[in-house]
Enzyme design. Structure first.
Site, PDB file in Angstrom:
ATOM      1  N   GLY A   1     -46.109  24.683  83.099  1.00 32.23           N
ATOM      2  CA  GLY A   1     -45.013  25.324  82.385  1.00 32.23           C
ATOM      3  C   GLY A   1     -45.502  26.199  81.243  1.00 32.23           C
ATOM      4  O   GLY A   1     -45.146  27.383  81.136  1.00 32.23           O
TER       5      GLY A   1
ATOM      6  N   ASP B   1     -56.729  25.935  87.364  1.00 32.34           N
ATOM      7  CA  ASP B   1     -55.769  24.839  87.536  1.00 32.34           C
ATOM      8  C   ASP B   1     -56.130  24.115  88.837  1.00 32.34           C
ATOM      9  O   ASP B   1     -56.722  24.690  89.740  1.00 32.34           O
ATOM     10  CB  ASP B   1     -54.332  25.367  87.625  1.00 32.34           C
ATOM     11  CG  ASP B   1     -53.292  24.298  87.264  1.00 32.34           C
ATOM     12  OD1 ASP B   1     -52.664  24.415  86.193  1.00 32.34           O
ATOM     13  OD2 ASP B   1     -53.113  23.339  88.054  1.00 32.34           O
TER      14      ASP B   1
ATOM     15  N   ASP C   1     -60.352  20.973  90.111  1.00 34.19           N
ATOM     16  CA  ASP C   1     -59.979  19.842  89.254  1.00 34.19           C
ATOM     17  C   ASP C   1     -60.923  19.797  88.037  1.00 34.19           C
ATOM     18  O   ASP C   1     -62.093  20.176  88.142  1.00 34.19           O
ATOM     19  CB  ASP C   1     -60.109  18.546  90.076  1.00 34.19           C
ATOM     20  CG  ASP C   1     -59.373  17.398  89.422  1.00 34.19           C
ATOM     21  OD1 ASP C   1     -58.307  17.030  89.931  1.00 34.19           O
ATOM     22  OD2 ASP C   1     -59.886  16.867  88.406  1.00 34.19           O
TER      23      ASP C   1
ATOM     24  N   SER D   1     -49.221  15.826  81.395  1.00 29.58           N
ATOM     25  CA  SER D   1     -48.483  16.221  80.188  1.00 29.58           C
ATOM     26  C   SER D   1     -47.385  15.234  79.800  1.00 29.58           C
ATOM     27  O   SER D   1     -46.605  15.525  78.882  1.00 29.58           O
ATOM     28  CB  SER D   1     -47.885  17.613  80.386  1.00 29.58           C
ATOM     29  OG  SER D   1     -47.015  17.609  81.492  1.00 29.58           O
TER      30      SER D   1
ATOM     31  N   SER E   1     -50.791  16.983  70.997  1.00 26.18           N
ATOM     32  CA  SER E   1     -49.345  16.742  71.142  1.00 26.18           C
ATOM     33  C   SER E   1     -48.804  15.938  69.962  1.00 26.18           C
ATOM     34  O   SER E   1     -49.530  15.151  69.332  1.00 26.18           O
ATOM     35  CB  SER E   1     -49.100  15.965  72.433  1.00 26.18           C
ATOM     36  OG  SER E   1     -47.758  15.518  72.507  1.00 26.18           O
TER      37      SER E   1
ATOM     38  N   HIS F   1     -47.285  13.461  70.405  1.00 27.27           N
ATOM     39  CA  HIS F   1     -47.392  12.059  70.818  1.00 27.27           C
ATOM     40  C   HIS F   1     -48.700  11.392  70.357  1.00 27.27           C
ATOM     41  O   HIS F   1     -48.840  10.176  70.499  1.00 27.27           O
ATOM     42  CB  HIS F   1     -47.162  11.939  72.320  1.00 27.27           C
ATOM     43  CG  HIS F   1     -45.784  12.402  72.695  1.00 27.27           C
ATOM     44  ND1 HIS F   1     -44.660  11.685  72.359  1.00 27.27           N
ATOM     45  CD2 HIS F   1     -45.353  13.542  73.274  1.00 27.27           C
ATOM     46  CE1 HIS F   1     -43.575  12.350  72.756  1.00 27.27           C
ATOM     47  NE2 HIS F   1     -43.973  13.484  73.305  1.00 27.27           N
TER      48      HIS F   1
ATOM     49  N   TYR G   1     -50.820   8.549  77.162  1.00 28.95           N
ATOM     50  CA  TYR G   1     -50.855  10.022  77.062  1.00 28.95           C
ATOM     51  C   TYR G   1     -51.181  10.462  75.627  1.00 28.95           C
ATOM     52  O   TYR G   1     -52.104  11.259  75.401  1.00 28.95           O
ATOM     53  CB  TYR G   1     -49.500  10.579  77.523  1.00 28.95           C
ATOM     54  CG  TYR G   1     -49.275  12.016  77.152  1.00 28.95           C
ATOM     55  CD1 TYR G   1     -50.018  13.040  77.737  1.00 28.95           C
ATOM     56  CD2 TYR G   1     -48.320  12.376  76.194  1.00 28.95           C
ATOM     57  CE1 TYR G   1     -49.811  14.365  77.380  1.00 28.95           C
ATOM     58  CE2 TYR G   1     -48.106  13.688  75.845  1.00 28.95           C
ATOM     59  CZ  TYR G   1     -48.861  14.684  76.436  1.00 28.95           C
ATOM     60  OH  TYR G   1     -48.659  16.003  76.078  1.00 28.95           O
TER      61      TYR G   1
HETATM   62  P1  NAI Z   1     -47.573  20.901  82.830  1.00 27.12           P
HETATM   63  O1  NAI Z   1     -47.603  19.528  83.357  1.00 27.12           O
HETATM   64  O2  NAI Z   1     -46.440  21.790  83.208  1.00 27.12           O
HETATM   65  O3  NAI Z   1     -48.920  21.649  83.187  1.00 27.12           O
HETATM   66  C1  NAI Z   1     -50.183  21.010  83.198  1.00 27.12           C
HETATM   67  C2  NAI Z   1     -51.055  21.729  84.207  1.00 27.12           C
HETATM   68  O4  NAI Z   1     -52.332  21.076  84.211  1.00 27.12           O
HETATM   69  C3  NAI Z   1     -50.503  21.653  85.650  1.00 27.12           C
HETATM   70  O5  NAI Z   1     -50.437  22.943  86.213  1.00 27.12           O
HETATM   71  C4  NAI Z   1     -51.492  20.763  86.370  1.00 27.12           C
HETATM   72  O6  NAI Z   1     -51.681  21.137  87.733  1.00 27.12           O
HETATM   73  C5  NAI Z   1     -52.759  20.964  85.547  1.00 27.12           C
HETATM   74  N1  NAI Z   1     -53.655  19.799  85.675  1.00 27.12           N
HETATM   75  C6  NAI Z   1     -53.317  18.496  85.480  1.00 27.12           C
HETATM   76  N2  NAI Z   1     -54.373  17.704  85.735  1.00 27.12           N
HETATM   77  C7  NAI Z   1     -55.390  18.536  86.081  1.00 27.12           C
HETATM   78  C8  NAI Z   1     -56.732  18.315  86.479  1.00 27.12           C
HETATM   79  N3  NAI Z   1     -57.253  17.081  86.566  1.00 27.12           N
HETATM   80  N4  NAI Z   1     -57.508  19.373  86.789  1.00 27.12           N
HETATM   81  C9  NAI Z   1     -56.985  20.630  86.720  1.00 27.12           C
HETATM   82  N5  NAI Z   1     -55.718  20.919  86.366  1.00 27.12           N
HETATM   83  C10 NAI Z   1     -54.930  19.861  86.044  1.00 27.12           C
HETATM   84  O7  NAI Z   1     -47.642  20.777  81.229  1.00 27.12           O
HETATM   85  P2  NAI Z   1     -47.261  21.859  80.133  1.00 27.12           P
HETATM   86  O8  NAI Z   1     -45.917  21.559  79.601  1.00 27.12           O
HETATM   87  O9  NAI Z   1     -47.559  23.204  80.640  1.00 27.12           O
HETATM   88  O10 NAI Z   1     -48.287  21.475  78.973  1.00 27.12           O
HETATM   89  C11 NAI Z   1     -49.566  22.073  78.906  1.00 27.12           C
HETATM   90  C12 NAI Z   1     -50.430  21.281  77.936  1.00 27.12           C
HETATM   91  O11 NAI Z   1     -49.830  21.242  76.657  1.00 27.12           O
HETATM   92  C13 NAI Z   1     -50.659  19.834  78.359  1.00 27.12           C
HETATM   93  O12 NAI Z   1     -51.967  19.456  78.004  1.00 27.12           O
HETATM   94  C14 NAI Z   1     -49.662  19.076  77.513  1.00 27.12           C
HETATM   95  O13 NAI Z   1     -50.090  17.747  77.275  1.00 27.12           O
HETATM   96  C15 NAI Z   1     -49.644  19.908  76.243  1.00 27.12           C
HETATM   97  N6  NAI Z   1     -48.390  19.789  75.529  1.00 27.12           N
HETATM   98  C16 NAI Z   1     -47.265  20.411  76.015  1.00 27.12           C
HETATM   99  C17 NAI Z   1     -46.077  20.332  75.340  1.00 27.12           C
HETATM  100  C18 NAI Z   1     -44.867  21.078  75.790  1.00 27.12           C
HETATM  101  O14 NAI Z   1     -43.845  21.003  75.109  1.00 27.12           O
HETATM  102  N7  NAI Z   1     -44.902  21.793  76.908  1.00 27.12           N
HETATM  103  C19 NAI Z   1     -45.958  19.521  74.107  1.00 27.12           C
HETATM  104  C20 NAI Z   1     -47.204  18.916  73.685  1.00 27.12           C
HETATM  105  C21 NAI Z   1     -48.362  19.049  74.382  1.00 27.12           C
HETATM  106  C1  15L Z   2     -45.320  16.575  75.188  1.00 21.70           C
HETATM  107  O1  15L Z   2     -46.428  16.246  74.782  1.00 21.70           O
HETATM  108  C2  15L Z   2     -45.074  16.845  76.621  1.00 21.70           C
HETATM  109  O2  15L Z   2     -46.175  17.448  77.249  1.00 21.70           O
HETATM  110  C3  15L Z   2     -43.835  17.688  76.857  1.00 21.70           C
HETATM  111  O3  15L Z   2     -43.492  17.645  78.233  1.00 21.70           O
HETATM  112  C4  15L Z   2     -42.669  17.214  76.012  1.00 21.70           C
HETATM  113  O4  15L Z   2     -42.289  15.934  76.412  1.00 21.70           O
HETATM  114  C5  15L Z   2     -43.069  17.205  74.548  1.00 21.70           C
HETATM  115  O5  15L Z   2     -44.269  16.477  74.333  1.00 21.70           O
HETATM  116  C6  15L Z   2     -41.998  16.565  73.661  1.00 21.70           C
HETATM  117  O6  15L Z   2     -42.302  15.609  72.952  1.00 21.70           O
HETATM  118  O7  15L Z   2     -40.882  17.076  73.662  1.00 21.70           O
END
Ligand code: NAI
Ligand code: 15L
Length: 271
Positions: free
Chosen positions: A15, A35, A49, A73, A109, A111, A138
């Site tokens: 995302g 990815d 990976d 995530s 995060s 979290h 997480y």
């Molecule tokens: P998401 O779940 O939509 O995207 C994560 C991506 O990482 C996915 O495309 C997945 O295929 C890839 N991935 C997961 N495991 C993998 C692996 N072993 N090897 C290669 N690729 C892998 O998450 P989002 O929302 O895009 O978040 C991105 C980052 O930001 C994450 O690290 C998340 O923890 C962090 N984050 C996001 C927040 C948010 O509000 N979107 C809030 C706080 C932290």
């Molecule tokens: C995160 O760390 C997650 O990746 C995201 O999906 C949301 O849950 C966000 O925190 C949140 O706390 O809203």
């Protein structure tokens, strides 16, 4: 620090990765995408990976900086978190060290500090040096990532800005997110500041927009040159009408981490 031009974006299919693929090139970045899943419409993206160390080393070779978004995530079993977020982030830092990449921006995060009580009434904003209080495996992995970043700065000179992201989505989805929302445009502003600020060593910042209902102190992010432009407040009336306001008696409303704090733990499948 001269503005990095070539940027490895891990988690490019996710995302936040999808939002940043659109926004970051406007700051002059040439993106290299990584990815485990194919990235739609991007045939040159590296599909591998984080456990694949040769692929990771090749992916980081020659880039100026890395924006590390890849990983699980949300909460998952400890085994899954260990492999993707803990070992995966270690593999990423090893590749950066081996290939001489000097700057990482790490997607930490809220979290990592999810058990921190959220401010109520006239309480002060949560400072960036508040003790780590992970709310999940997480969140624990994000706490680990921050310590790993510190180690790689102290021992190997790899600089990192760890951004404790609040909630980065096109719009805030819950009343809690009114306090934590990071608009995508502000997300790009913050990542750009984190990629270009001078002498960051290892710096931890909170990542959100300039929300009226802010819970945490954005001073460390602003010190990098981040100037947020957005505020979640226009979404408040509708969200509160639909979901009701936060109540301090509800434990999922009392801490930074929301329902991550109160959800039951996830054990390995079959346990
Ligand atoms: P998401 O779940 O939509 O995207 C994560 C991506 O990482 C996915 O495309 C997945 O295929 C890839 N991935 C997961 N495991 C993998 C692996 N072993 N090897 C290669 N690729 C892998 O998450 P989002 O929302 O895009 O978040 C991105 C980052 O930001 C994450 O690290 C998340 O923890 C962090 N984050 C996001 C927040 C948010 O509000 N979107 C809030 C706080 C932290
Ligand atoms: C995160 O760390 C997650 O990746 C995201 O999906 C949301 O849950 C966000 O925190 C949140 O706390 O809203």
């Amino acid at each position: 620090m001269p503005a990095p031009r070539t940027l490895l974006l891990t988690g490019a299919a996710g995302g936040l990765g999808t939002l940043m693929r659109d926004l970051l090139p406007r700051y002059g970045y040439e993106l290299r995408l990584f990815d485990q899943l194919p990235v739609e419409g991007e045939p040159d993206a590296i599909t591998a990976d984080l456990a694949d160390r040769p692929a990771l080393r090749e992916a980081v070779r020659g880039v100026d900086a890395i924006l590390h978004l890849a990983g699980i995530s949300v909460e998952s079993s400890f085994e899954n978190i260990l492999r993707a977020n803990i070992e995966g982030t270690y593999n990423l830092y090893e590749a950066a060290r081996e290939e001489g990449v000097g700057r990482v921006v790490f997607a930490s995060s809220n979290h990592a500090v999810g058990f921190t009580p959220r401010p109520q009434g006239a309480d002060p904003l949560i400072p960036v040096d508040t003790p780590r209080r992970p709310d999940t495996f997480y969140g624990l992995s994000k706490s680990f990532g921050e310590d790993l970043a510190q180690l790689y700065w102290d021992k190997h000179g790899v600089e990192t800005v760890s951004v404790r992201i609040g909630s980065c989505f096109a719009e805030p989805r819950t009343v809690r997110m009114l306090s934590l929302w990071l608009s995508p445009a502000d997300g790009a502003r913050l990542f750009h500041a984190a990629l270009t600020a001078e002498g960051v060593g290892h710096t931890v910042v909170y990542g959100s927009s300039a929300n009226t209902r802010l819970w945490w102190d954005l001073g460390a992010a602003r010190a990098l040159g981040y100037a947020p432009q957005d505020d979640s407040e226009p979404y408040a009336e509708k969200l509160i009408a639909e979901q009701g306001d936060l109540t301090p008696e509800n434990p999922a409303h009392a801490n930074l981490g929301g329902h991550f704090v109160t959800d039951p733990p996830i054990w390995p499948p079959g346990a």
